[in-house]
Design an enzyme around this catalytic site. Structure first.
Site, PDB file in Angstrom:
ATOM      1  N   GLY A   1       0.820  -1.208   0.000  1.00 57.68           N
ATOM      2  CA  GLY A   1       0.000   0.000   0.000  1.00 57.68           C
ATOM      3  C   GLY A   1       0.849   1.251   0.000  1.00 57.68           C
ATOM      4  O   GLY A   1       1.895   1.294  -0.616  1.00 57.68           O
ATOM      5  N   CYS A   2       0.412   2.259   0.700  1.00 58.25           N
ATOM      6  CA  CYS A   2       1.103   3.553   0.732  1.00 58.25           C
ATOM      7  C   CYS A   2       2.518   3.392   1.260  1.00 58.25           C
ATOM      8  O   CYS A   2       2.730   3.144   2.440  1.00 58.25           O
ATOM      9  CB  CYS A   2       0.340   4.532   1.602  1.00 58.25           C
TER      10      CYS A   2
END
Length: 78
Positions: free
Chosen positions: A12-13
């Site tokens: 993810g981020c």
């Protein structure tokens, strides 16, 4: 001679993952670098990747010394 291993995680981020890894493992990480993996666009921007149009994943790549920190410890933290 010290052996240094490299692991790459798509999670993810990448900014948040990098921050969490640095806070958890600190100096046990010899290097932590974020970037993009896969995809079909050369030199994509963050907006392109986050928009889903490039096929890239946000990744964190770390270098570590396996005698001090195991791959399983890194993986379990995710």
């Amino acid at each position: 001679m010290t052996t240094i291993a490299t692991a790459t995680f798509g999670a993810g981020c990448f900014w948040g993952v990098e921050h969490a890894f640095r806070r958890k493992f600190g100096s046990k990480l010899k290097r932590a670098e974020v970037g993009y993996a896969g995809g079909q666009t050369a030199n994509p921007t963050c907006n392109q990747v986050c928009g889903g149009s490039t096929g890239h994943a946000e990744v964190l790549q770390v270098d570590y010394i396996p005698d001090e920190l195991s791959f399983d410890e890194l993986l379990d933290f995710l």
